[in-house]
Enzyme design. Structure first.
Site, PDB file in Angstrom:
ATOM      1  N   LYS A  91     -45.106  37.035 -33.942  1.00  0.00           N
ATOM      2  CA  LYS A  91     -44.921  37.450 -35.335  1.00  0.00           C
ATOM      3  C   LYS A  91     -46.293  37.544 -35.975  1.00  0.00           C
ATOM      4  O   LYS A  91     -47.065  36.592 -35.954  1.00  0.00           O
ATOM      5  CB  LYS A  91     -44.038  36.423 -36.040  1.00  0.00           C
ATOM      6  CG  LYS A  91     -43.657  36.806 -37.437  1.00  0.00           C
ATOM      7  CD  LYS A  91     -42.234  36.352 -37.757  1.00  0.00           C
ATOM      8  CE  LYS A  91     -41.906  36.604 -39.224  1.00  0.00           C
ATOM      9  NZ  LYS A  91     -41.994  38.010 -39.602  1.00  0.00           N
ATOM     10  N   SER A  94     -47.644  41.457 -40.606  1.00  0.00           N
ATOM     11  CA  SER A  94     -46.900  42.592 -41.132  1.00  0.00           C
ATOM     12  C   SER A  94     -45.554  42.798 -40.464  1.00  0.00           C
ATOM     13  O   SER A  94     -44.711  43.500 -40.998  1.00  0.00           O
ATOM     14  CB  SER A  94     -47.736  43.865 -40.958  1.00  0.00           C
ATOM     15  OG  SER A  94     -48.025  44.038 -39.592  1.00  0.00           O
ATOM     16  N   VAL A  97     -42.852  41.151 -33.434  1.00  0.00           N
ATOM     17  CA  VAL A  97     -43.025  41.868 -32.166  1.00  0.00           C
ATOM     18  C   VAL A  97     -41.915  41.441 -31.199  1.00  0.00           C
ATOM     19  O   VAL A  97     -41.676  40.245 -30.990  1.00  0.00           O
ATOM     20  CB  VAL A  97     -44.419  41.600 -31.557  1.00  0.00           C
ATOM     21  CG1 VAL A  97     -44.626  42.432 -30.297  1.00  0.00           C
ATOM     22  CG2 VAL A  97     -45.517  41.905 -32.567  1.00  0.00           C
ATOM     23  N   ASP A 207     -61.713  43.994 -37.056  1.00  0.00           N
ATOM     24  CA  ASP A 207     -60.910  42.760 -37.088  1.00  0.00           C
ATOM     25  C   ASP A 207     -60.862  42.116 -35.704  1.00  0.00           C
ATOM     26  O   ASP A 207     -59.787  41.813 -35.176  1.00  0.00           O
ATOM     27  CB  ASP A 207     -59.493  43.091 -37.588  1.00  0.00           C
ATOM     28  CG  ASP A 207     -58.756  41.863 -38.104  1.00  0.00           C
ATOM     29  OD1 ASP A 207     -59.420  40.846 -38.370  1.00  0.00           O
ATOM     30  OD2 ASP A 207     -57.529  41.922 -38.236  1.00  0.00           O
TER      31      ASP A 207
HETATM   32  N1  ATP Z   1     -48.325  44.642 -26.781  1.00  0.00           N
HETATM   33  C1  ATP Z   1     -47.967  43.368 -26.828  1.00  0.00           C
HETATM   34  N2  ATP Z   1     -47.511  42.756 -25.711  1.00  0.00           N
HETATM   35  C2  ATP Z   1     -47.153  41.464 -25.738  1.00  0.00           C
HETATM   36  N3  ATP Z   1     -47.195  40.694 -26.833  1.00  0.00           N
HETATM   37  C3  ATP Z   1     -47.650  41.243 -27.963  1.00  0.00           C
HETATM   38  C4  ATP Z   1     -48.044  42.607 -28.027  1.00  0.00           C
HETATM   39  N4  ATP Z   1     -48.447  42.873 -29.279  1.00  0.00           N
HETATM   40  C5  ATP Z   1     -48.323  41.725 -29.964  1.00  0.00           C
HETATM   41  N5  ATP Z   1     -47.838  40.734 -29.185  1.00  0.00           N
HETATM   42  C6  ATP Z   1     -47.558  39.361 -29.581  1.00  0.00           C
HETATM   43  O1  ATP Z   1     -47.152  39.348 -30.916  1.00  0.00           O
HETATM   44  C7  ATP Z   1     -48.008  38.527 -31.676  1.00  0.00           C
HETATM   45  C8  ATP Z   1     -48.162  39.104 -33.056  1.00  0.00           C
HETATM   46  O2  ATP Z   1     -48.916  40.291 -32.995  1.00  0.00           O
HETATM   47  P1  ATP Z   1     -49.359  41.070 -34.294  1.00  0.00           P
HETATM   48  O3  ATP Z   1     -50.333  42.107 -33.896  1.00  0.00           O
HETATM   49  O4  ATP Z   1     -48.154  41.516 -35.015  1.00  0.00           O
HETATM   50  O5  ATP Z   1     -49.977  39.959 -35.209  1.00  0.00           O
HETATM   51  P2  ATP Z   1     -51.381  39.185 -35.234  1.00  0.00           P
HETATM   52  O6  ATP Z   1     -52.469  40.052 -34.680  1.00  0.00           O
HETATM   53  O7  ATP Z   1     -51.180  37.843 -34.588  1.00  0.00           O
HETATM   54  O8  ATP Z   1     -51.536  38.969 -36.784  1.00  0.00           O
HETATM   55  P3  ATP Z   1     -52.096  39.991 -37.853  1.00  0.00           P
HETATM   56  O9  ATP Z   1     -51.464  41.307 -37.568  1.00  0.00           O
HETATM   57  O10 ATP Z   1     -51.655  39.409 -39.131  1.00  0.00           O
HETATM   58  O11 ATP Z   1     -53.570  39.991 -37.655  1.00  0.00           O
HETATM   59  C9  ATP Z   1     -49.302  38.457 -30.895  1.00  0.00           C
HETATM   60  O12 ATP Z   1     -49.994  37.269 -31.143  1.00  0.00           O
HETATM   61  C10 ATP Z   1     -48.817  38.538 -29.450  1.00  0.00           C
HETATM   62  O13 ATP Z   1     -48.468  37.264 -28.987  1.00  0.00           O
END
Ligand code: ATP
Length: 717
Positions: A91, A94, A97, A207
Site C-alpha cells: 500500500k 496513493s 497494490v 524520488d
Molecule cells: N510491481 C510491483 N511488484 C510487486 N510489488 C509491488 C510492485 N509495485 C509495488 N509493489 C509493492 O507495493 C508497495 C507499495 O508501492 P507504491 O508504489 O504504491 O508505494 P510506495 O512507493 O511504498 O509509497 P509512495 O507511493 O507513497 O512513495 C511497495 O512497497 C511494494 O511492496
C-alpha cells in the site's frame, strides 16, 4: 632556282604553362573528389551515429513510439479476484497494490488509486507518460493502465521480492548479503545512468528511495514510481525547466483547457483510444515552454511560502490541527492550476508569515537563541553538516510533524502506542543487563519519549518540562542555522515574486500536508482498520497515511520503532531530497545523485537515514549522513556497515561505496559526480577521484548528550 632546303623542325612542345595547369587541375579534381567523398562519409557517419543515438532516446523517438496496453477494469478485477484483500501486496500513499494473474497466466502487479484527486491524477499521468515511454532492464516495466470513470489503475510487471525498503527493514526480512546489496547499488546506478544519459532529454526521477526500488526474482533492483519524475527540457534564459506540467490545466477528468498545448492526457476524453502514443505526447509537452514558465512561477511562490509557513508552524498549531482532526491542508503544485481547488482544499496563502522571525519562532526561550548564536559562531557555515543533509527538510521538521500527529486526543491508538513504548522501556531494562540503569533513572530515555507524548498526559511527571526543554535545545542546536537560512531564502523569493520575476518552480508544495484519508474502497476498509492499529505515516507527497508497522531490525533498540519505523515514504522523501531541491534550486540530475548517495548509505548500513535510538549515547548516530561524515572524518567508515552482515563483506567495496556516497552527498551539486562516473567507479573501471569532501569538524557533543553523559558519570561515581 635554288630550292629552299627542307628543314625538319620537331613539333614544338606545349608550353609548360599548360602542363602545370592540367596537373593543377588534376590535383584539384582529385582533392575535391576526396573532400566530397570524405564529406559524404562524414555525413553518412553522422546519420548512422544519430540513428544509433536515437535508438537510446526512447521517450522522444517518435519513429518508434511505445504503446501501452489499455486494460478494461473488469479484466483487472477478474485478475485480482475482485480486488480481494488476500491479493494485496502493498500500500502506497496513493493506492493499493494487488497481485493479479492475467488470462494468459502472466503475473502482474496492479496499482489501484484509492481516490481521484488532482494530485493522484497528475501522478497517474506522469507515471504513464514518463515510465510508459521508457524501457530498460533497470526500470520496472509499466505494462498498461485502465481508466474508467473515476477509476485509475496502473499495471506493472510483477516484482516477486517486493521493495528494497521491505528487504532492509521489513517484518521478518532476511538480511541481504553484501553481494546482493552491491548488485542493487549498481543496478540503481545503471537505472539512473539510463535516465540521465540514455534518454534524450534526460529524465530526473526525483524520488529515489528504498521503497521505490523493487526487487525481481533474482533480487536485482529496478526503479519504480515516476510520479514525481521530471523530463529535463532546455528552457529559456539558458535555464533548464522541467516538463511536468502535463496536468497543468486539466480538470479531474483529464480535460485540457484551450490555452494548454500539452499532449493528450489519458482520461475520460480519450475513452475511445485504446493505445496512446506517449512518446509523441512527451515531445509535444516539451514545446510549450512559455506557458509552463508562468505556471511555474505561481507554483514556486505559493508553494514555497506555504511550505515555509508550515515549517514554522508551532507545535501547538500542529496539535490543534490534529486534535481538531483537521485534514488535507495540502500545498501542491499539482493544484495550482485550479484556484477553486486551492481555496476549497488547501491552506490559504499566508501573506503575513514573511515577517516572522523563524529562529525565534522555534526558540521560545531567548537564552537558547543566544546559545545558538554562539553555536553559529563556533560552527559557522557548517550548518549544513549538522543537519541531516536534506537541506530544508530536516529531521526536526519530521519529528515535529510526527509529534503533532501522535498527540491527537482523538487518536485511539495513541494510548496503546504510549503503553507499548513504556513496555518497551521496561522490557529493555529487564532484559538487557548492559543497559545502564543509572542512565535510565536519569530519564535519558524518557527525554526522548517525553517529546512525543501529550503534555497533558504527562503533567505530573517529574522534570517533564526540563526534559522537554533539553530535547528542544538539542533539536534547535542541530537546526537553527538552517532555519534562519531558510528564512532568508524565503524573503529573497518573496521579493522576487513581488517584482514579478519568473523563476522556475521546484515543487515544494507537496510537502506539508496533514491529512487523514477517510474514504475506503470496499475490502480495503479492513486493511485500513488494521493499519490504524499500527500508527500513522506521514508522506510529503500525500500526507499522513496509515501503514502497517514494521519492526526495526537494527541491532539497536529503537524506542520509536512502533511508530517511526512505519513512516517509510516520509522518511525516504524527507531525508533523501537534495538540499538544492528542497531549498531554492531546480530539480536536476544532481538531485537524483544526492538521493542515490543517501540510498547507498542506507543499503550499506541497513539503517534508515534518521534512526532515533533508545540511548542518548547513540544520538550522534541518529542521523546517518552526519554520522557517516563523522566516521569518514575520523577514518573509521567501516563502522557504518550493517552489523547483520557480521563482517561477511568485501571491505574494499564497502569503503568505496561509502566514500562514493559521501561524494554524492556534497552540498554543491556540481561537485557531485555524474552518474556515468559513478557507474564506472562501481564497475571498477575507474578509481574514486579525490572529490573535495565537505568535511566539517566533528560535531560538538550536544547539550543533551553532554549532560546525560555527565549525569551518568556522576551517578556511576
Ligand atoms: N510491481 C510491483 N511488484 C510487486 N510489488 C509491488 C510492485 N509495485 C509495488 N509493489 C509493492 O507495493 C508497495 C507499495 O508501492 P507504491 O508504489 O504504491 O508505494 P510506495 O512507493 O511504498 O509509497 P509512495 O507511493 O507513497 O512513495 C511497495 O512497497 C511494494 O511492496
Amino acid at each position: 632556282m635554288p630550292s629552299r632546303p627542307f628543314s625538319f623542325s620537331p613539333k614544338p612542345s606545349p608550353p609548360s604553362f599548360f602542363t602545370k595547369t592540367s596537373v593543377l587541375f588534376l590535383a584539384l579534381t582529385i582533392s575535391a573528389s576526396v573532400v566530397i567523398f570524405c564529406s559524404i562519409l562524414y555525413f553518412l557517419y553522422h546519420i548512422w551515429n544519430s540513428l544509433v543515438h536515437r535508438a537510446k532516446t526512447i521517450p522522444f523517438d517518435a519513429s518508434a513510439p511505445l504503446k501501452l496496453q489499455r486494460f478494461s477494469y473488469k479484466d483487472l478485477k477478474q485478475a485480482t479476484n475482485g480486488f480481494d484483500i488476500s491479493n494485496v501486496i502493498g500500500k502506497g500513499g496513493s493506492g493499493t497494490v494487488f497481485r493479479g494473474i492475467l488470462k494468459d497466466g502472466k503475473l502482474i502487479a496492479i496499482k489501484r488509486l484509492d481516490s481521484l484527486s488532482l494530485q493522484s491524477e497528475r501522478e497517474f499521468q506522469n507515471e504513464l507518460q514518463t515510465l510508459g515511454g521508457l524501457r530498460s532492464p533497470f526500470l520496472v516495466t509499466l505494462l498498461g493502465y485502465s481508466v474508467e470513470k473515476s477509476k485509475r489503475v496502473l499495471v506493472y510487471e510483477y516484482m516477486p521480492n517486493r521493495s528494497l525498503q521491505e528487504s532492509l527493514f521489513g517484518e521478518g526480512c532476511v538480511s541481504l548479503s553484501w553481494e546482493r546489496r552491491f548488485c542493487i547499488i549498481l543496478d540503481i546506478a545503471r537505472a539512473l545512468e539510463f535516465l540521465h544519459l540514455g534518454c534524450d532529454p534526460p529524465v530526473i526521477h526525483g524520488d529515489i528511495k528504498p521503497s521505490n526500488v523493487l526487487l525481481d526474482a533474482e533480487c536485482r533492483g529496478k526503479i519504480s514510481d515516476f510520479g514525481l519524475s521530471r523530463i529535463k527540457v532546455e528552457g529559456e534564459f539558458g535555464m533548464d525547466l522541467f516538463s511536468q506540467d502535463l496536468g497543468k490545466s486539466q480538470d479531474l477528468s483529464g480535460n485540457l483547457t484551450a490555452e494548454t498545448q500539452t499532449p493528450p492526457v489519458i482520461g475520460t476524453p480519450v475513452e475511445s483510444v485504446n493505445e496512446v502514443d506517449f512518446a509523441l505526447a512527451l515531445q509535444a509537452s516539451s514545446s510549450s515552454k512559455n506557458s509552463r514558465t508562468c505556471f511555474n512561477v505561481r507554483a514556486l511562490n505559493l508553494n514555497s511560502m506555504n511550505y515555509n509557513a508550515n515549517i514554522i508552524a508551532s507545535e501547538s498549531e500542529i496539535r490543534s490541527v490534529n486534535s481538531n482532526n483537521a485534514k488535507g491542508k495540502e500545498i501542491s503544485t499539482l493544484d495550482i492550476g485550479g484556484d477553486d481547488c486551492w481555496n476549497s482544499k488547501f491552506v490559504p496563502y499566508d501573506d503575513e508569515f514573511s515577517s516572522i522571525d523563524y529562529s525565534k519562532e522555534l526558540s521560545p526561550n531567548a537564552s537558547l537563541v543566544d546559545d545558538e548564536k554562539e553555536n553559529g559562531k563556533q560552527w559557522g557555515k557548517d550548518w549544513w553538516w549538522r543537519q541531516d543533509g536534506s537541506g530544508e527538510l530536516c529531521s526536526k521538521d519530521y519529528v515535529k510533524e510526527w509529534i503533532g500527529s501522535q498527540i491527537c486526543a482523538s487518536k485511539p491508538t495513541w494510548d496503546d502506542g504510549k503503553k507499548n513504548i513504556h513496555e518497551k522501556v521496561v522490557e529493555l531494562e529487564n532484559s538487557d543487563p548492559t543497559i545502564d540503569k543509572a542512565n535510565d533513572a536519569n530519564g535519558s530515555q524518557l527525554q526522548l519519549f517525553d517529546n512525543v507524548v501529550d503534555k497533558k498526559e504527562l503533567k505530573g511527571k517529574k522534570n517533564q518540562k526540563n526534559k522537554q526543554r533539553k530535547m528542544q535545545e538539542w533539536w534547535k542546536e542541530e537546526h537553527v542555522a538552517e532555519l534562519s537560512k531558510k528564512g532568508r531564502k524565503l524573503k529573497t523569493f518573496q521579493s522576487k515574486w513581488k517584482k514579478g520575476l519568473k523563476v522556475p518552480h521546484f515543487d515544494l508544495g507537496r510537502r506539508f500536508y496533514i491529512s487523514k484519508r477517510k474514504k475506503n474502497f470496499g475490502g480495503e476498509k479492513d486493511l485500513e482498520n488494521e493499519c490504524d492499529q499500527n500508527g500513522g505515516e506521514f508522506s510529503f507527497r500525500r500526507g499522513w497515511r496509515k501503514k502497517k508497522s514494521t519492526h526495526s531490525v537494527g541491532s539497536d533498540i529503537d524506542l520509536f520503532s512502533h511508530e517511526l519505523s512505519s513512516t517509510t515514504s516520509m522518511r525516504g522523501t524527507l531525508c533523501y531530497v537534495a538540499p538544492e531541491y528542497g531549498g531554492c534550486g531546480f530539480l536536476m540530475e544532481k538531485a537524483d545523485i544526492y538521493s542515490f548517495g543517501v540510498l547507498i548509505l542506507v543499503i550499506v548500513s541497513g539503517r534508515r537515514p534518521l534512526h532515533v535510538l533508545a540511548s542518548p549515547m547513540k544520538l550522534e548516530k541518529a542521523n546517518l549522513i552526519s554520522w557517516s561524515r563523522h566516521l569518514a572524518h575520523v577514518g573509521n567508515i567501516l563502522e557504518l556497515v550493517d552489523e547483520r552482515l557480521k563482517y561477511d563483506y568485501n571491505k574494499e567495496q564497502a569503503s568505496m561505496c561509502i566514500n562514493l556516497a559521501l561524494t554524492c552527498l556534497q552540498k554543491i551539486p556540481e561537485l557531485r559526480p555524474d552518474i556515468g562516473v559513478i557507474v564506472k567507479i562501481l564497475k571498477g573501471e575507474m578509481d574514486l577521484p579525490s572529490f573535495p569532501f565537505q568535511f566539517s569538524p566533528s560535531p560538538p557533543p550536544s547539550k543533551l548528550y553532554t549532560r546525560s553523559r555527565r549525569k551518568q558519570k556522576g551517578s556511576v561515581e
